[in-house]
Design an enzyme around this catalytic site. Structure first.
Site, PDB file in Angstrom:
ATOM      1  N   GLY A  54      22.922  52.482 -43.895  1.00 14.30           N
ATOM      2  CA  GLY A  54      23.708  52.612 -42.670  1.00 14.30           C
ATOM      3  C   GLY A  54      23.940  51.256 -42.035  1.00 14.30           C
ATOM      4  O   GLY A  54      24.833  50.504 -42.425  1.00 14.30           O
ATOM      5  N   GLY A  55      23.100  50.907 -41.063  1.00  7.87           N
ATOM      6  CA  GLY A  55      23.290  49.695 -40.259  1.00  7.87           C
ATOM      7  C   GLY A  55      23.546  48.439 -41.077  1.00  7.87           C
ATOM      8  O   GLY A  55      24.449  47.648 -40.760  1.00  7.87           O
ATOM      9  N   GLU A  78      16.649  61.057 -47.494  1.00  6.52           N
ATOM     10  CA  GLU A  78      16.706  60.287 -46.255  1.00  6.52           C
ATOM     11  C   GLU A  78      15.782  60.916 -45.211  1.00  6.52           C
ATOM     12  O   GLU A  78      16.185  61.863 -44.518  1.00  6.52           O
ATOM     13  CB  GLU A  78      18.135  60.275 -45.707  1.00  6.52           C
ATOM     14  CG  GLU A  78      19.135  59.601 -46.608  1.00  6.52           C
ATOM     15  CD  GLU A  78      20.289  59.028 -45.791  1.00  6.52           C
ATOM     16  OE1 GLU A  78      20.513  57.824 -45.870  1.00  6.52           O
ATOM     17  OE2 GLU A  78      20.935  59.793 -45.054  1.00  6.52           O
ATOM     18  N   SER A  87      16.939  52.937 -42.860  1.00  6.62           N
ATOM     19  CA  SER A  87      16.539  51.576 -42.474  1.00  6.62           C
ATOM     20  C   SER A  87      16.361  50.630 -43.657  1.00  6.62           C
ATOM     21  O   SER A  87      15.466  49.777 -43.642  1.00  6.62           O
ATOM     22  CB  SER A  87      15.266  51.614 -41.618  1.00  6.62           C
ATOM     23  OG  SER A  87      15.517  52.285 -40.401  1.00  6.62           O
ATOM     24  N   GLY A  99      18.045  54.716 -38.917  1.00  3.51           N
ATOM     25  CA  GLY A  99      18.437  53.982 -37.717  1.00  3.51           C
ATOM     26  C   GLY A  99      17.273  53.603 -36.820  1.00  3.51           C
ATOM     27  O   GLY A  99      17.467  53.220 -35.668  1.00  3.51           O
ATOM     28  N   HIS A 106      24.501  64.988 -44.372  1.00  6.50           N
ATOM     29  CA  HIS A 106      23.760  63.911 -43.709  1.00  6.50           C
ATOM     30  C   HIS A 106      22.984  64.491 -42.523  1.00  6.50           C
ATOM     31  O   HIS A 106      23.458  65.407 -41.854  1.00  6.50           O
ATOM     32  CB  HIS A 106      24.735  62.822 -43.242  1.00  6.50           C
ATOM     33  CG  HIS A 106      24.028  61.590 -42.783  1.00  6.50           C
ATOM     34  ND1 HIS A 106      23.473  61.491 -41.534  1.00  6.50           N
ATOM     35  CD2 HIS A 106      23.752  60.431 -43.419  1.00  6.50           C
ATOM     36  CE1 HIS A 106      22.884  60.300 -41.421  1.00  6.50           C
ATOM     37  NE2 HIS A 106      23.039  59.639 -42.554  1.00  6.50           N
ATOM     38  N   ASN A 117      27.125  53.671 -45.592  1.00  7.67           N
ATOM     39  CA  ASN A 117      27.588  54.710 -44.678  1.00  7.67           C
ATOM     40  C   ASN A 117      27.888  54.025 -43.340  1.00  7.67           C
ATOM     41  O   ASN A 117      26.977  53.698 -42.601  1.00  7.67           O
ATOM     42  CB  ASN A 117      26.479  55.772 -44.531  1.00  7.67           C
ATOM     43  CG  ASN A 117      26.812  56.825 -43.490  1.00  7.67           C
ATOM     44  OD1 ASN A 117      27.931  56.880 -42.988  1.00  7.67           O
ATOM     45  ND2 ASN A 117      25.834  57.661 -43.167  1.00  7.67           N
ATOM     46  N   TRP A 118      29.154  53.826 -43.091  1.00  5.19           N
ATOM     47  CA  TRP A 118      29.541  53.071 -41.882  1.00  5.19           C
ATOM     48  C   TRP A 118      29.426  53.915 -40.616  1.00  5.19           C
ATOM     49  O   TRP A 118      29.580  53.406 -39.521  1.00  5.19           O
ATOM     50  CB  TRP A 118      30.974  52.528 -42.025  1.00  5.19           C
ATOM     51  CG  TRP A 118      31.144  51.487 -43.093  1.00  5.19           C
ATOM     52  CD1 TRP A 118      30.177  51.005 -43.948  1.00  5.19           C
ATOM     53  CD2 TRP A 118      32.346  50.784 -43.433  1.00  5.19           C
ATOM     54  NE1 TRP A 118      30.707  50.053 -44.782  1.00  5.19           N
ATOM     55  CE2 TRP A 118      32.036  49.892 -44.490  1.00  5.19           C
ATOM     56  CE3 TRP A 118      33.652  50.820 -42.947  1.00  5.19           C
ATOM     57  CZ2 TRP A 118      32.991  49.048 -45.070  1.00  5.19           C
ATOM     58  CZ3 TRP A 118      34.602  49.976 -43.525  1.00  5.19           C
ATOM     59  CH2 TRP A 118      34.275  49.101 -44.567  1.00  5.19           C
ATOM     60  N   LYS A 119      29.235  55.208 -40.783  1.00  6.09           N
ATOM     61  CA  LYS A 119      29.139  56.136 -39.641  1.00  6.09           C
ATOM     62  C   LYS A 119      30.362  55.970 -38.728  1.00  6.09           C
ATOM     63  O   LYS A 119      31.454  55.698 -39.218  1.00  6.09           O
ATOM     64  CB  LYS A 119      27.810  55.932 -38.919  1.00  6.09           C
ATOM     65  CG  LYS A 119      26.627  55.993 -39.908  1.00  6.09           C
ATOM     66  CD  LYS A 119      25.295  56.124 -39.288  1.00  6.09           C
ATOM     67  CE  LYS A 119      24.237  56.205 -40.381  1.00  6.09           C
ATOM     68  NZ  LYS A 119      22.889  56.397 -39.861  1.00  6.09           N
ATOM     69  N   GLU A 179      22.561  63.464 -39.626  1.00  8.91           N
ATOM     70  CA  GLU A 179      23.243  63.414 -38.334  1.00  8.91           C
ATOM     71  C   GLU A 179      24.212  64.584 -38.181  1.00  8.91           C
ATOM     72  O   GLU A 179      24.593  64.940 -37.064  1.00  8.91           O
ATOM     73  CB  GLU A 179      23.959  62.056 -38.175  1.00  8.91           C
ATOM     74  CG  GLU A 179      22.954  60.964 -37.827  1.00  8.91           C
ATOM     75  CD  GLU A 179      23.355  59.576 -38.290  1.00  8.91           C
ATOM     76  OE1 GLU A 179      24.537  59.336 -38.559  1.00  8.91           O
ATOM     77  OE2 GLU A 179      22.440  58.729 -38.374  1.00  8.91           O
TER      78      GLU A 179
HETATM   79  P1  PGA Z   1      20.300  53.379 -41.595  1.00  7.61           P
HETATM   80  O1  PGA Z   1      21.148  54.717 -41.928  1.00  7.61           O
HETATM   81  O2  PGA Z   1      20.319  52.528 -42.824  1.00  7.61           O
HETATM   82  O3  PGA Z   1      21.035  52.751 -40.443  1.00  7.61           O
HETATM   83  O4  PGA Z   1      18.920  53.815 -41.234  1.00  7.61           O
HETATM   84  C1  PGA Z   1      21.040  55.318 -43.191  1.00  7.61           C
HETATM   85  C2  PGA Z   1      21.860  56.577 -43.229  1.00  7.61           C
HETATM   86  O5  PGA Z   1      21.953  57.267 -42.213  1.00  7.61           O
HETATM   87  O6  PGA Z   1      22.453  56.911 -44.263  1.00  7.61           O
END
Ligand code: PGA
Length: 262
Positions: A243-244, A176, A222, A182, A104, A15-17, A106
């Site tokens: 994500g990251g 999640e 994470s 994050g 998600h 997930n590149w956000k 977010e």
């Molecule tokens: P993260 O994000 O790996 O940066 O914690 C995961 C996600 O939001 O899907």
């Protein structure tokens, strides 16, 4: 309609956000495609990347001929019309998307998306031939108040309630925990196991048809190359939403390799 993602296959999705321009995304996609050996040889798990809308076309072109799937991060629940800024599932499918992330945290917590909207988006994704990756998970306050199970059951129930078994089985779930996203604070394999079992038990109640055992349940929050093997050693964990660590080809690839080897 897209064929259902097979029974509990492993899947690692990036997930590149809100990162990467079209050109930057294409460069990262080319690197990843190169790691697959330039052809269809992927490790023993499915791999997908979910760039921002503006990079879908360039990333899709860069991935062509590789075994890496394209996914989007969101979709509008309506099929089309006067929805300024909205992107319909059919538009994503036309760009070659196989997956779309739905619900998600977010978007739930940062953009006010409620359970009902998530349920509509899940159905919209299925209608348009996309495999939704449905996200559920508790906040830190909810966990500390002992409400993890209640929240995960509520979100899972609301997303799947009333859905026939056959479309429900064509989805993927990601657990999640919001406090792990994050933050560098990853859930322990035991915490993931417990939550995934709650998700599966809820699917069995709401969907039936053995859905709890048949759906892939990913862990997200994470995930790093260092932490991934312990998570994937847990039989309840069928892969990861990353994500990251998905913004860099080598680290994302190491996570996919860990999933394939587990
Ligand atoms: P993260 O994000 O790996 O940066 O914690 C995961 C996600 O939001 O899907």
């Amino acid at each position: 309609m897209t064929a259902p993602w097979p029974r509990r296959p492993r899947l690692v999705a990036g997930n590149w956000k809100m990162n990467k321009t079209a050109a930057e995304g294409a460069a990262l996609a080319r690197e990843l495609a190169g790691l697959t050996g330039g052809g269809a040889a992927a490790p023993g798990c499915g791999i997908a990347v979910c760039p921002p809308f503006t990079a879908l076309e360039s990333v899709g072109a860069a991935l062509r001929g590789s075994a890496i799937h394209l996914g989007a991060q969101d979709l509008h629940p309506e099929p089309g019309g006067a929805f300024t800024g909205g992107i319909a599932g059919s538009m994503l499918a036309a760009l070659g998307c196989r997956f779309v992330i739905v619900g998600h945290s977010e978007r739930r917590h940062g953009m006010g998306e409620d359970d009902a909207t998530v349920a509509r988006k899940l159905r919209a994704a299925l209608r348009d031939g996309l495999t939704p990756i449905v996200c559920v998970g508790e906040t830190l306050a909810e966990r500390e108040a002992g409400r993890t199970a209640e929240v995960v059951v509520r979100q899972t129930h609301a997303a799947y309630d009333g859905l026939e078994a056959s479309p429900a089985l064509a989805t993927v779930i990601a657990y999640e925990p919001v406090w792990a996203i994050g933050t560098g604070r990853v859930a322990t394999p035991e915490q993931a196991r417990e939550a995934h079992r709650i998700v599966r038990a809820t699917l069995d109640r709401v969907v039936g048809a053995g859905a709890g055992a048949r759906l892939a349940v990913l862990y997200g929050g994470s995930v790093t190359p260092a932490g991934a093997p312990a998570l994937f050693a847990e039989a309840e964990v069928d892969g990861a939403l990353v994500g990251g660590a998905s913004l860099e080809a080598a680290s994302f690839w190491r996570i996919a390799a860990a999933a394939a080897g587990a």
